[in-house]
Design a protein around this motif. Structure first.
Motif, short mmCIF file in Angstrom:
data_model
loop_
_atom_site.label_atom_id
_atom_site.label_comp_id
_atom_site.label_asym_id
_atom_site.label_seq_id
_atom_site.Cartn_x
_atom_site.Cartn_y
_atom_site.Cartn_z
N ALA A 1 -64.89 141.21 3.80
CA ALA A 1 -65.24 140.49 5.03
C ALA A 1 -64.92 141.32 6.26
O ALA A 1 -65.71 141.38 7.22
CB ALA A 1 -64.49 139.16 5.08
N LEU A 2 -63.77 141.99 6.23
CA LEU A 2 -63.38 142.81 7.37
C LEU A 2 -64.31 144.01 7.53
O LEU A 2 -64.69 144.39 8.64
CB LEU A 2 -61.94 143.28 7.20
CG LEU A 2 -61.33 144.07 8.36
CD1 LEU A 2 -61.35 143.22 9.63
CD2 LEU A 2 -59.90 144.51 8.03
N LYS A 3 -64.70 144.60 6.41
CA LYS A 3 -65.63 145.74 6.46
C LYS A 3 -66.96 145.31 7.06
O LYS A 3 -67.56 146.03 7.88
CB LYS A 3 -65.84 146.31 5.05
CG LYS A 3 -66.71 147.54 5.02
CD LYS A 3 -66.95 148.04 3.60
CE LYS A 3 -65.69 148.60 2.98
NZ LYS A 3 -65.97 149.22 1.64
N TYR A 4 -67.43 144.13 6.69
CA TYR A 4 -68.68 143.61 7.26
C TYR A 4 -68.56 143.46 8.78
O TYR A 4 -69.46 143.85 9.53
CB TYR A 4 -69.03 142.27 6.63
CG TYR A 4 -70.23 141.60 7.24
CD1 TYR A 4 -71.51 141.99 6.89
CD2 TYR A 4 -70.08 140.59 8.20
CE1 TYR A 4 -72.62 141.40 7.46
CE2 TYR A 4 -71.19 139.99 8.77
CZ TYR A 4 -72.45 140.39 8.40
OH TYR A 4 -73.56 139.81 8.98
N VAL A 5 -67.44 142.89 9.21
CA VAL A 5 -67.23 142.68 10.65
C VAL A 5 -67.19 144.00 11.40
O VAL A 5 -67.82 144.17 12.45
CB VAL A 5 -65.94 141.88 10.89
CG1 VAL A 5 -65.59 141.86 12.37
CG2 VAL A 5 -66.09 140.46 10.36
N ILE A 6 -66.47 144.98 10.86
CA ILE A 6 -66.33 146.28 11.54
C ILE A 6 -67.68 146.97 11.67
O ILE A 6 -68.05 147.45 12.76
CB ILE A 6 -65.32 147.17 10.78
CG1 ILE A 6 -63.90 146.61 10.91
CG2 ILE A 6 -65.37 148.60 11.32
CD1 ILE A 6 -62.88 147.30 10.04
N PHE A 7 -68.43 147.03 10.57
CA PHE A 7 -69.74 147.68 10.62
C PHE A 7 -70.68 146.96 11.58
O PHE A 7 -71.38 147.58 12.39
CB PHE A 7 -70.36 147.74 9.22
CG PHE A 7 -70.01 148.97 8.43
CD1 PHE A 7 -70.88 150.04 8.37
CD2 PHE A 7 -68.81 149.05 7.76
CE1 PHE A 7 -70.56 151.18 7.65
CE2 PHE A 7 -68.48 150.19 7.03
CZ PHE A 7 -69.35 151.25 6.98
N THR A 8 -70.70 145.62 11.48
CA THR A 8 -71.62 144.85 12.32
C THR A 8 -71.29 144.99 13.80
O THR A 8 -72.18 145.19 14.64
CB THR A 8 -71.59 143.37 11.91
OG1 THR A 8 -71.99 143.25 10.54
CG2 THR A 8 -72.53 142.55 12.78
N LEU A 9 -69.99 144.89 14.14
CA LEU A 9 -69.61 144.98 15.54
C LEU A 9 -69.81 146.38 16.10
O LEU A 9 -70.14 146.54 17.28
CB LEU A 9 -68.16 144.55 15.71
CG LEU A 9 -67.86 143.07 15.45
CD1 LEU A 9 -66.41 142.75 15.75
CD2 LEU A 9 -68.78 142.17 16.29
N ALA A 10 -69.62 147.40 15.27
CA ALA A 10 -69.87 148.77 15.73
C ALA A 10 -71.35 148.95 16.07
O ALA A 10 -71.70 149.51 17.13
CB ALA A 10 -69.44 149.77 14.67
N GLY A 11 -72.22 148.47 15.19
CA GLY A 11 -73.65 148.55 15.47
C GLY A 11 -74.04 147.69 16.66
O GLY A 11 -74.86 148.09 17.50
N SER A 12 -73.43 146.52 16.77
CA SER A 12 -73.74 145.61 17.88
C SER A 12 -73.31 146.19 19.22
O SER A 12 -73.96 145.94 20.25
CB SER A 12 -73.05 144.26 17.66
OG SER A 12 -73.53 143.65 16.49
N ALA A 13 -72.20 146.93 19.23
CA ALA A 13 -71.74 147.55 20.48
C ALA A 13 -72.79 148.52 21.01
O ALA A 13 -73.09 148.55 22.22
CB ALA A 13 -70.41 148.26 20.26
N LEU A 14 -73.36 149.31 20.11
CA LEU A 14 -74.41 150.25 20.52
C LEU A 14 -75.66 149.50 20.95
O LEU A 14 -76.32 149.88 21.94
CB LEU A 14 -74.73 151.21 19.37
CG LEU A 14 -73.64 152.24 19.05
CD1 LEU A 14 -73.98 153.00 17.77
CD2 LEU A 14 -73.48 153.21 20.21
N MET A 15 -75.98 148.44 20.23
CA MET A 15 -77.15 147.64 20.60
C MET A 15 -76.97 147.01 21.98
O MET A 15 -77.90 147.00 22.80
CB MET A 15 -77.40 146.56 19.55
CG MET A 15 -78.65 145.74 19.80
SD MET A 15 -79.11 144.71 18.40
CE MET A 15 -77.73 143.56 18.38
N LEU A 16 -75.77 146.50 22.26
CA LEU A 16 -75.50 145.92 23.58
C LEU A 16 -75.62 146.98 24.68
O LEU A 16 -76.16 146.70 25.76
CB LEU A 16 -74.11 145.30 23.60
CG LEU A 16 -73.66 144.69 24.93
CD1 LEU A 16 -74.61 143.58 25.36
CD2 LEU A 16 -72.23 144.18 24.84
N ALA A 17 -75.14 148.18 24.38
CA ALA A 17 -75.27 149.26 25.37
C ALA A 17 -76.73 149.55 25.66
O ALA A 17 -77.13 149.77 26.82
CB ALA A 17 -74.56 150.52 24.86
#
Length: 493
Positions: A162-178
């Motif tokens: 679950a934590l791995k999913y969150v880390i990968f998703t939020l890392a990608g989302s940070a770039l998407m938000l940028a």
């Protein structure tokens, strides 16, 4: 139509989830029936939209637009076209199926069904949003229910997964938000339709070529994690295999499609020149994913991990169809998203039934189960035949259309290599069927129960849809075609 169907479809599960949280005296049985009623209502409404969808219009339909945050010129803007409508229906169907799959959940059942309904709302919101800020909010909301559903009700190394999913998703989302912020800074709007070429903002004039490329890849990064694209896939096998069956179904059947949908809706539609320029790189990654996923699936001994790697391989065909940039290939990619959602969900469901009834997760510890579990074996075999692309199944219609469209475009050599993935899928699916169901009967399985009546109902429903779409794919392609033609015209195909 003046009625706000899309808002009801999106927010009905969320509203009911809040209600369940505020009514502590409801029994577990009542909660389950309420969840079934709500998800069934959402499915009925989505089918109503399908029945009333104008197949001759390439643009958005059932639009809703209201002023939301005037300071940012942000609107609450919803709408669907021929690409998003099938995904809305698929999500609604899998939402209902996930509730039925979870009928035996008793541990913290209230919380489980609350999170499941919140998850459905967030995914539906992604497919209906036409404002970048609204799209991003729904995109991020789904991380919360997935984390709790896996970390509490999962198995194995559930918290790590679950934590791995969150880390990968939020890392990608940070770039998407940028990327979204950059788009707003340059264009002054968050409206997807206004950002499309020819609709008020010309990217050739508003954004210098060297600036549009980083934005394209920032958006792509967030979608690549969700799809997932190799090498950003390492979260997926662990998450899929450790999640409860209902969550595995939603992850593979609906959430993975968010990545592909985002690529079509934002990367290709808003940045057609960048999509053309970097298509060879994405096509290479698609072929790598197809073959890599197939080879890794062939080597797996854990049943759910095998299906997870198979999912990587089959989603590679979606990426291939998108970046072949042909009209036929994109239709095939959209059809593959629906087919993959049905087929992989059925594979995960039957795998969950096997694991639940035998208490075994590894293929070598299983064998001869067709004698004790004939219905489960039948459903798994039919799903497997769809996965390997047997004619008359949705898998064949989708992969054939994707490959045909790719052969007729500049991606013909990539499509040729991708054919190896079709061969690999036949090998690992048939080998798995032989080892699990038709090998020597192992001791200890004499009294194993087969799928129950409820399990046979939703498995049978998925089988029917797999064959209906396979025999008559025009049910969906007639909806998809007009919207894809508008997008393919942007990339000159």
């Amino acid at each position: 139509m003046s009625f706000n169907f899309l808002s009801v479809i999106i927010f009905l599960p969320l509203a009911v989830a809040i209600m369940l949280a505020l009514l502590p005296r409801l029994s577990v049985k009542a909660i389950k029936y309420i969840a079934v009623f709500v998800t069934l209502a959402v499915l009925a409404l989505s089918l109503h939209l399908f029945a009333n969808f104008d197949r001759n219009i390439s643009g958005m339909q059932f639009e809703e637009i209201y002023s939301w945050i005037p300071a940012l010129s942000a609107n609450y803007h919803l709408g669907i076209d021929g690409i998003s409508l099938p995904l809305v229906i698929l999500t609604a169907l899998l939402g209902l199926t996930s509730v039925l799959i979870s009928w035996k959940v008793e541990t913290r059942a209230r919380e489980f069904f609350i999170w499941l309904l919140v998850l459905e709302s967030s995914v539906l919101g992604v497919f209906c949003s036409l404002n970048l800020l609204l799209f991003f909010i729904f995109w991020e909301i789904e991380v919360i229910p997935v984390y709790f559903l896996i970390s509490i009700w999962g198995s194995g190394s559930k918290r790590n997964s679950a934590l791995k999913y969150v880390i990968f998703t939020l890392a990608g989302s940070a770039l998407m938000l940028a990327g979204i912020i950059c788009m707003y800074y340059v264009s002054g709007t968050l409206e997807m339709r206004a950002l499309e070429p020819g609709n008020g903002i010309s990217w050739n004039n508003a954004i210098p070529a060297m600036s549009s490329v980083p934005i394209f890849f920032m958006l792509l990064a967030g979608f690549a994690v969700k799809l997932p694209i190799v090498p950003l896939h390492s979260w997926q096998p662990d998450t899929y295999s450790d999640a409860p069956t209902a969550v595995s179904v939603m992850l593979s059947g609906a959430l993975a499609k968010m990545g592909a949908y985002g690529i079509i809706r934002l990367c290709v539609t808003l940045f057609p020149q960048s999509a053309q320029r970097y298509a060879p790189i994405l096509l290479t990654l698609a072929v790598i994913g197809i073959i890599y996923g197939g080879i890794l699936a062939l080597r797996q001994t854990n049943l759910k991990r095998l299906i997870a790697y198979s999912s990587i391989s089959h989603m590679g065909f979606v990426l291939l169809g998108i970046f072949a940039l042909g009209q036929t290939s994109m239709v095939g990619a959209s059809l593959q998203m629906v087919s993959h959602g049905l087929v992989t969900s059925l594979l995960f469901i039957t795998a969950g039934i096997i694991i639940e009834h035998t208490d075994k997760t590894t293929i070598p510890s299983l064998g001869g189960l067709a004698r004790q579990m004939p219905a489960t074996a039948t459903f798994f075999v039919l799903a497997g035949l769809g996965a390997l692309g047997l004619p008359a199944t949705s898998g064949f219609a989708a992969e054939f259309t994707t490959l045909l469209g790719s052969f007729n475009s500049s991606a013909k050599w990539f499509a040729t290599v991708a054919l190896l993935g079709v061969l690999l899928s036949a090998v690992y699916i048939l080998w798995t069927i032989q080892r699990v169901f038709y090998g020597p009967a192992l001791l200890g399985f004499d009294n194993v129960r087969d799928a129950g009546k409820l399990q046979r109902f939703y498995c049978g429903l998925l089988v029917i849809l797999i064959f209906v779409i396979g025999i008559c794919p025009t049910i969906l392609t007639s909806v998809i075609q007009s919207s894809v033609s508008a997008i393919s015209s942007l990339v000159g195909s």
